[in-house]
Design a protein around this motif. Structure first.
Motif, PDB file in Angstrom:
ATOM      1  N   VAL A 110      -2.645 -12.302   6.744  1.00 25.69           N
ATOM      2  CA  VAL A 110      -1.974 -12.795   7.939  1.00 25.69           C
ATOM      3  C   VAL A 110      -1.890 -11.653   8.940  1.00 25.69           C
ATOM      4  O   VAL A 110      -1.402 -10.561   8.614  1.00 25.69           O
ATOM      5  CB  VAL A 110      -0.560 -13.322   7.611  1.00 25.69           C
ATOM      6  CG1 VAL A 110       0.161 -13.743   8.865  1.00 25.69           C
ATOM      7  CG2 VAL A 110      -0.653 -14.469   6.622  1.00 25.69           C
ATOM      8  N   VAL A 111      -2.389 -11.889  10.134  1.00 24.96           N
ATOM      9  CA  VAL A 111      -2.360 -10.895  11.193  1.00 24.96           C
ATOM     10  C   VAL A 111      -1.485 -11.436  12.317  1.00 24.96           C
ATOM     11  O   VAL A 111      -1.834 -12.435  12.951  1.00 24.96           O
ATOM     12  CB  VAL A 111      -3.780 -10.587  11.718  1.00 24.96           C
ATOM     13  CG1 VAL A 111      -3.724  -9.561  12.838  1.00 24.96           C
ATOM     14  CG2 VAL A 111      -4.673 -10.087  10.586  1.00 24.96           C
ATOM     15  N   SER A 112      -0.365 -10.801  12.525  1.00 23.80           N
ATOM     16  CA  SER A 112       0.560 -11.255  13.564  1.00 23.80           C
ATOM     17  C   SER A 112       0.129 -10.739  14.930  1.00 23.80           C
ATOM     18  O   SER A 112      -0.258  -9.581  15.072  1.00 23.80           O
ATOM     19  CB  SER A 112       1.982 -10.771  13.259  1.00 23.80           C
ATOM     20  OG  SER A 112       2.846 -11.146  14.308  1.00 23.80           O
ATOM     21  N   LEU A 113       0.243 -11.598  15.922  1.00 27.84           N
ATOM     22  CA  LEU A 113      -0.037 -11.212  17.305  1.00 27.84           C
ATOM     23  C   LEU A 113       1.254 -10.891  18.042  1.00 27.84           C
ATOM     24  O   LEU A 113       1.236 -10.673  19.253  1.00 27.84           O
ATOM     25  CB  LEU A 113      -0.792 -12.338  18.028  1.00 27.84           C
ATOM     26  CG  LEU A 113      -2.099 -12.782  17.385  1.00 27.84           C
ATOM     27  CD1 LEU A 113      -2.732 -13.905  18.205  1.00 27.84           C
ATOM     28  CD2 LEU A 113      -3.063 -11.623  17.232  1.00 27.84           C
ATOM     29  N   LYS A 140       0.630  -2.331  -5.422  1.00 33.55           N
ATOM     30  CA  LYS A 140      -0.761  -2.784  -5.485  1.00 33.55           C
ATOM     31  C   LYS A 140      -0.989  -4.092  -4.738  1.00 33.55           C
ATOM     32  O   LYS A 140      -2.041  -4.321  -4.180  1.00 33.55           O
ATOM     33  CB  LYS A 140      -1.189  -2.931  -6.941  1.00 33.55           C
ATOM     34  CG  LYS A 140      -1.336  -1.616  -7.669  1.00 33.55           C
ATOM     35  CD  LYS A 140      -1.771  -1.870  -9.096  1.00 33.55           C
ATOM     36  CE  LYS A 140      -2.046  -0.593  -9.822  1.00 33.55           C
ATOM     37  NZ  LYS A 140      -0.948   0.044 -10.422  1.00 33.55           N
ATOM     38  N   ASP A 141       0.039  -4.954  -4.717  1.00 33.29           N
ATOM     39  CA  ASP A 141      -0.105  -6.263  -4.095  1.00 33.29           C
ATOM     40  C   ASP A 141       0.217  -6.259  -2.599  1.00 33.29           C
ATOM     41  O   ASP A 141       0.004  -7.252  -1.925  1.00 33.29           O
ATOM     42  CB  ASP A 141       0.804  -7.271  -4.799  1.00 33.29           C
ATOM     43  CG  ASP A 141       2.266  -6.872  -4.743  1.00 33.29           C
ATOM     44  OD1 ASP A 141       2.562  -5.659  -4.704  1.00 33.29           O
ATOM     45  OD2 ASP A 141       3.122  -7.779  -4.747  1.00 33.29           O
ATOM     46  N   LYS A 142       0.735  -5.171  -2.086  1.00 33.82           N
ATOM     47  CA  LYS A 142       1.117  -5.076  -0.674  1.00 33.82           C
ATOM     48  C   LYS A 142      -0.026  -4.486   0.135  1.00 33.82           C
ATOM     49  O   LYS A 142      -0.466  -3.378  -0.126  1.00 33.82           O
ATOM     50  CB  LYS A 142       2.324  -4.142  -0.521  1.00 33.82           C
ATOM     51  CG  LYS A 142       3.616  -4.815  -0.274  1.00 33.82           C
ATOM     52  CD  LYS A 142       4.628  -3.727   0.007  1.00 33.82           C
ATOM     53  CE  LYS A 142       5.944  -4.274   0.441  1.00 33.82           C
ATOM     54  NZ  LYS A 142       6.910  -3.213   0.669  1.00 33.82           N
ATOM     55  N   GLN A 143      -0.475  -5.211   1.124  1.00 36.62           N
ATOM     56  CA  GLN A 143      -1.523  -4.681   1.994  1.00 36.62           C
ATOM     57  C   GLN A 143      -0.897  -4.281   3.320  1.00 36.62           C
ATOM     58  O   GLN A 143      -0.168  -5.049   3.920  1.00 36.62           O
ATOM     59  CB  GLN A 143      -2.613  -5.714   2.232  1.00 36.62           C
ATOM     60  CG  GLN A 143      -3.754  -5.157   3.046  1.00 36.62           C
ATOM     61  CD  GLN A 143      -4.886  -6.154   3.165  1.00 36.62           C
ATOM     62  OE1 GLN A 143      -4.822  -7.256   2.666  1.00 36.62           O
ATOM     63  NE2 GLN A 143      -5.924  -5.753   3.841  1.00 36.62           N
ATOM     64  N   LYS A 144      -1.165  -3.087   3.757  1.00 38.93           N
ATOM     65  CA  LYS A 144      -0.667  -2.597   5.034  1.00 38.93           C
ATOM     66  C   LYS A 144      -1.857  -2.373   5.959  1.00 38.93           C
ATOM     67  O   LYS A 144      -2.861  -1.811   5.560  1.00 38.93           O
ATOM     68  CB  LYS A 144       0.080  -1.267   4.874  1.00 38.93           C
ATOM     69  CG  LYS A 144       1.330  -1.334   4.049  1.00 38.93           C
ATOM     70  CD  LYS A 144       2.474  -1.852   4.864  1.00 38.93           C
ATOM     71  CE  LYS A 144       3.773  -1.765   4.069  1.00 38.93           C
ATOM     72  NZ  LYS A 144       4.910  -2.136   4.852  1.00 38.93           N
ATOM     73  N   THR A 145      -1.721  -2.841   7.182  1.00 37.71           N
ATOM     74  CA  THR A 145      -2.732  -2.572   8.195  1.00 37.71           C
ATOM     75  C   THR A 145      -2.023  -2.288   9.501  1.00 37.71           C
ATOM     76  O   THR A 145      -0.905  -2.748   9.729  1.00 37.71           O
ATOM     77  CB  THR A 145      -3.685  -3.769   8.414  1.00 37.71           C
ATOM     78  OG1 THR A 145      -2.913  -4.880   8.861  1.00 37.71           O
ATOM     79  CG2 THR A 145      -4.438  -4.127   7.156  1.00 37.71           C
TER      80      THR A 145
END
Length: 169
Positions: A110-113, A140-145
């Protein structure tokens, strides 16, 4: 306080340049992606702290203690400043090539705008990722971008460098 805020802003710009260089280098060496994000988070934190100091003549603290929570910091900015930053960010996204975002969305990310949602999601990046080995072990289950770092950094920086405020001269 203005001289201190100028120095903080200068550091923010240096960390932003470092983040950009590391991000570019990460295209061929993925191990540089996390350090890029740590530098980006620190750059954004420092830029917001400089803006806060320019606006309020005070250092940002949470319950009397220094904090890295730049989402909390953003919420304390004057409403007109937050509105200007939000507007700048929305305009930047409207003219941005979003093909990279589609790639992440296709991977079920999910990418928030929304600017404030991104700030909330990123507020702990500096403290979590600066010790990447610990983060990887426990999240391990957390993706950060930080996909919109350039746009958000530019929006905040634009509020610092406004000619009508004359803060940097």
């Amino acid at each position: 306080m203005k001289e201190r805020a100028k120095a903080v802003y200068g550091s923010a710009l240096a960390y932003a340049r470092a983040a950009s260089a590391l991000n570019a280098a990460a295209r061929s060496d993925m191990s540089l992606l996390l350090p890029s994000m740590v530098n980006a988070a620190l750059a954004l934190e420092l830029c917001l702290k400089a803006l806060y100091e320019f606006e309020t003549d005070m250092e940002f603290k949470v319950q009397g203690r220094y904090s890295h929570d730049f989402h909390a910091l953003f919420k304390l900015l004057p409403n007109d400043t937050k509105s200007r930053i939000n507007s700048h960010f929305a305009n930047a996204l409207a003219s941005r090539d979003m093909r990279d975002i589609k790639v992440f969305e296709n991977m079920q990310t999910v990418v928030s705008l929304n600017l404030e949602r991104n700030l909330a999601d990123w507020a702990s990046i500096f403290t979590e990722l600066r010790y990447a080995h610990q983060f990887v072990e426990t999240h391990k289950d957390k993706q950060k971008t930080m996909l919109f770092f350039p746009e958000i950094m530019a929006a905040v920086s634009d509020s610092v460098s406004r000619p009508d405020r004359n803060w940097l001269s």
